[in-house]
Design a protein around this motif. Structure first.
Motif, PDB file in Angstrom:
ATOM      1  N   GLN A   1       0.815  -1.216   0.000  1.00 54.13           N
ATOM      2  CA  GLN A   1       0.000   0.000   0.000  1.00 54.13           C
ATOM      3  C   GLN A   1       0.850   1.268   0.000  1.00 54.13           C
ATOM      4  OE1 GLN A   1      -3.510   0.230  -0.220  1.00 54.13           O
ATOM      5  NE2 GLN A   1      -3.082  -1.874  -0.859  1.00 54.13           N
ATOM      6  N   GLN A   2       2.072   1.215   0.565  1.00 55.69           N
ATOM      7  CA  GLN A   2       2.908   2.417   0.607  1.00 55.69           C
ATOM      8  C   GLN A   2       3.424   2.815  -0.763  1.00 55.69           C
ATOM      9  OE1 GLN A   2       3.481  -0.422   2.245  1.00 55.69           O
ATOM     10  NE2 GLN A   2       5.664  -1.006   2.268  1.00 55.69           N
ATOM     11  N   GLN A   3       3.272   1.947  -1.778  1.00 53.94           N
ATOM     12  CA  GLN A   3       3.685   2.308  -3.127  1.00 53.94           C
ATOM     13  C   GLN A   3       2.516   2.823  -3.961  1.00 53.94           C
ATOM     14  OE1 GLN A   3       5.932  -0.601  -5.284  1.00 53.94           O
ATOM     15  NE2 GLN A   3       7.642  -0.604  -3.848  1.00 53.94           N
ATOM     16  N   ILE A   4       1.397   3.106  -3.347  1.00 57.20           N
ATOM     17  CA  ILE A   4       0.218   3.600  -4.066  1.00 57.20           C
ATOM     18  C   ILE A   4      -0.153   4.968  -3.501  1.00 57.20           C
ATOM     19  CG2 ILE A   4      -2.177   3.172  -4.688  1.00 57.20           C
ATOM     20  CD1 ILE A   4      -1.645   0.202  -4.322  1.00 57.20           C
TER      21      ILE A   4
ATOM     22  N   SER B   1      -3.502  -5.507   3.363  1.00 60.12           N
ATOM     23  CA  SER B   1      -4.677  -4.671   3.067  1.00 60.12           C
ATOM     24  C   SER B   1      -4.966  -4.621   1.577  1.00 60.12           C
ATOM     25  CB  SER B   1      -4.480  -3.248   3.609  1.00 60.12           C
ATOM     26  OG  SER B   1      -4.252  -3.285   4.994  1.00 60.12           O
ATOM     27  N   SER B   2      -4.794  -5.744   0.897  1.00 62.41           N
ATOM     28  CA  SER B   2      -5.053  -5.805  -0.540  1.00 62.41           C
ATOM     29  C   SER B   2      -6.546  -5.685  -0.817  1.00 62.41           C
ATOM     30  CB  SER B   2      -4.538  -7.126  -1.119  1.00 62.41           C
ATOM     31  OG  SER B   2      -4.898  -7.255  -2.474  1.00 62.41           O
ATOM     32  N   THR B   3      -6.885  -4.977  -1.888  1.00 62.12           N
ATOM     33  CA  THR B   3      -8.296  -4.780  -2.247  1.00 62.12           C
ATOM     34  C   THR B   3      -8.762  -5.724  -3.353  1.00 62.12           C
ATOM     35  OG1 THR B   3      -7.644  -3.052  -3.812  1.00 62.12           O
ATOM     36  CG2 THR B   3      -8.226  -2.339  -1.576  1.00 62.12           C
ATOM     37  N   ASN B   4      -7.874  -6.600  -3.833  1.00 62.77           N
ATOM     38  CA  ASN B   4      -8.234  -7.533  -4.910  1.00 62.77           C
ATOM     39  C   ASN B   4      -8.944  -8.760  -4.331  1.00 62.77           C
ATOM     40  OD1 ASN B   4      -7.226  -6.500  -7.565  1.00 62.77           O
ATOM     41  ND2 ASN B   4      -5.348  -6.321  -6.375  1.00 62.77           N
ATOM     42  N   ILE B   5     -10.179  -8.560  -3.901  1.00 65.55           N
ATOM     43  CA  ILE B   5     -10.922  -9.641  -3.245  1.00 65.55           C
ATOM     44  C   ILE B   5     -11.189 -10.783  -4.216  1.00 65.55           C
ATOM     45  CG2 ILE B   5     -13.078 -10.232  -2.072  1.00 65.55           C
ATOM     46  CD1 ILE B   5     -13.195  -7.365  -1.054  1.00 65.55           C
ATOM     47  N   TRP B   6     -11.572 -10.438  -5.450  1.00 71.23           N
ATOM     48  CA  TRP B   6     -11.902 -11.488  -6.414  1.00 71.23           C
ATOM     49  C   TRP B   6     -10.689 -12.359  -6.721  1.00 71.23           C
ATOM     50  CZ3 TRP B   6      -9.427 -11.924 -11.088  1.00 71.23           C
ATOM     51  CH2 TRP B   6      -8.722 -10.820 -11.540  1.00 71.23           C
ATOM     52  N   LEU B   7      -9.489 -11.762  -6.745  1.00 72.86           N
ATOM     53  CA  LEU B   7      -8.277 -12.532  -6.992  1.00 72.86           C
ATOM     54  C   LEU B   7      -8.012 -13.496  -5.837  1.00 72.86           C
ATOM     55  CD1 LEU B   7      -6.012 -12.844  -9.062  1.00 72.86           C
ATOM     56  CD2 LEU B   7      -4.712 -11.122  -7.819  1.00 72.86           C
TER      57      LEU B   7
END
Length: 523
Positions: A49-52, A484-490
């Motif tokens: 997340q710190q790279q976004i 804290s990834s937001t790619n739930i479908w993945l």
């Protein structure tokens, strides 16, 4: 349909040996190719997340550029402005301080810039995580390292393999023609595992035949296009270059202030069917040579590259746009070339086509894996009666079984293991170049899997590698929770795939326990 027996025998021999010689490399390319349909999403999943940095509103575009150019002289020459691209998902404005422009620099540190909620400039220097790049390189080169000129050695090797691949397709079709109608959808399960593998191999091969023809012919062109152009130059044009550099036009520039809004407006006029993903600016300090390479995307168009079509302009004269190569504006010849590129990349039809190509890619990997298993099964010695001596498998069969299991499953484990370990290293260690980690970790796990298979034997290694793949796939969604990834479908797809590989592990274990002594899969 009847075919002469001598032709059938020749076709079978050629199909077998051509397929065997190319099958493992094709497995790696097709498995990675299936994943490469979502390589940008995989990079996003593996990005901390710190790279976004936060996104900004369109009316803030020019303000951001002005603030960055005032503080960082390198951006007065070149930078990339991200609108909504999954390729460059890290920040609205991206640039590097170095002059390195060609290829992929593993150690290259990149600057990111955005504005906070109060309009204040935010910048940071990072080594961007590009896990998807590793998968794309495996797809192009099968993991073969080295460079020849400006292309990877693996690209040329896969060009030769693609020729063998085409021969395998055609000879396989000849073998199936006599019984195609009767046996097309016949999958015979039971004790005869060889029959099951053959039926599954035939169904996948025939169903996806047009796809495979497109892929193998386009790979040959990609690998040897320099040779093709050189031949055209010498034979048809008497040494005159087929594509000369464009004539330098002296233009009058009134202002050297960038106006992103005007650039987007002029682009929309000539390409209303597209949306703009990003704009790559170069030579901004030389107004006559300044260029803006604008990446366009549309679900409804055949795209020239793997992700985008492109238009070009001098950013100080946005009304003069070179749009000759986009699908809606080009001529018939370029339309054909674009269609060939797009059919290889699957860069049309949005996510629907990408999912179809993903399935075909994984299906292609199964096709080559099952072909190798068929070769192994057909040469395995069996104990027909209990009083017969326990058979000893041939050395070439044991070697090829170990090579197939080690390299094919090792490739899968190396990819999943690398993605998993990279996330944990982000959490517990400060790694300056994560892309070096991706590269080295893949080869270490891959080579370890091959060595392990040869040391313990393919029969024991098979369930172990299935279990390792399943475990890494289960741990990946758990790790993304901490990131804290937001790619739930993945994460959901990863969990479902983990259960599939766990089922493979159970079947491999059951078969090993039930196999009689001396048989092919006995431990």
């Amino acid at each position: 349909m009847k075919i002469r027996s001598d032709l059938m025998k020749l076709a079978k021999s050629m199909h077998t040996w051509v397929g065997i010689s190319a099958g493992i490399l094709l497995f790696i390319c097709f498995f990675a190719g299936g994943l490469s349909m979502f390589q940008h999403q995989i990079s996003q999943w593996a990005t901390p997340q710190q790279q976004i940095l936060p996104t900004i509103k369109p009316e803030q575009y020019n303000e951001l550029i002005q603030q960055v150019q005032a503080k960082f002289p390198a951006t007065q020459k070149s930078f990339l402005f991200n609108i909504q691209s999954t390729e460059h998902q890290y920040a609205p404005l991206i640039w590097t301080e170095s002059e390195h422009r060609q290829g992929f620099n593993l150690a290259q540190h990149t600057w990111l810039a955005s504005l906070d909620s109060h309009g204040q400039l935010i910048t940071q220097e990072v080594n961007l995580s590009k896990a998807g790049w590793l998968i794309e390189q495996l797809h192009e080169t099968a993991g073969i390292p080295g460079m020849v000129g400006h292309h990877g050695l693996g690209v040329y090797v896969m060009g030769i393999v693609a020729i063998l691949y085409f021969l395998a397709l055609m000879t396989g079709l000849i073998l199936l023609l006599p019984t195609l109608v009767k046996d097309y959808f016949a999958v015979r399960t039971g004790k005869n595992k060889k029959r099951f593998w053959l039926d599954a191999h035939n169904i996948v091969g025939i169903t996806s035949l047009p796809f495979h023809i497109i892929i193998c012919t386009s790979v040959i062109v990609f690998a040897f296009h320099d040779l093709f152009y050189a031949s055209i130059t010498q034979l048809a044009l008497n040494g005159k270059p087929a594509f000369g550099p464009p004539k330098q036009e002296q233009i009058h520039i009134q202002s050297t202030t960038l106006d992103i809004q005007n650039i987007l407006l002029q682009t929309k006029k000539v390409a209303p069917e597209y949306t703009v993903d990003y704009i790559e600016f170069s030579n901004l300090d030389q107004p006559q040579k300044a260029a803006a390479n604008i990446a366009l995307y549309s679900d409804h168009q055949m795209l020239r590259s793997a992700s985008n079509d492109f238009v070009r302009m001098n950013p100080y004269l946005p009304k003069k746009i070179n749009y000759s190569n986009i699908s809606t504006q080009t001529d018939a010849g370029n339309t054909l070339v674009t269609a060939l590129f797009s059919l290889h990349f699957g860069s049309y039809g949005g996510y629907t086509v990408r999912w179809i190509y993903f399935i075909f890619g994984i299906g292609g990997a199964f096709l080559f894996y099952s072909g190798n298993i068929l070769w192994i099964e057909s040469r395995a010695k069996k104990q027909k009666f209990a009083h017969d001596p326990i058979p000893v498998q041939r050395k070439d069969v044991r070697f090829f079984a170990s090579l197939t299991i080690g390299m094919c499953l090792g490739c899968i484990f190396a990819i999943t293991g690398t993605l998993l370990l990279s996330c944990w290293f982000y959490l517990i260690a400060d790694i300056k170049s994560m892309n070096h980690f991706f590269l080295y970790s893949y080869y270490i796990i891959f080579l370890f899997s091959i060595a392990y298979t040869f040391i313990v034997g393919y029969a024991k290694a098979l369930p172990h590698l299935f279990a390792a793949i399943a475990l890494s796939l289960i741990l990946m969604p758990l790790t993304s929770f901490f990131m804290s990834s937001t790619n739930i479908w993945l994460n959901i797809i990863t969990l479902c795939t983990a259960f599939i590989f766990f089922n493979f592990y159970q079947k491999a274990q059951d078969r090993a326990h039930a196999a009689p002594k001396g048989s092919l899969w006995a431990k």
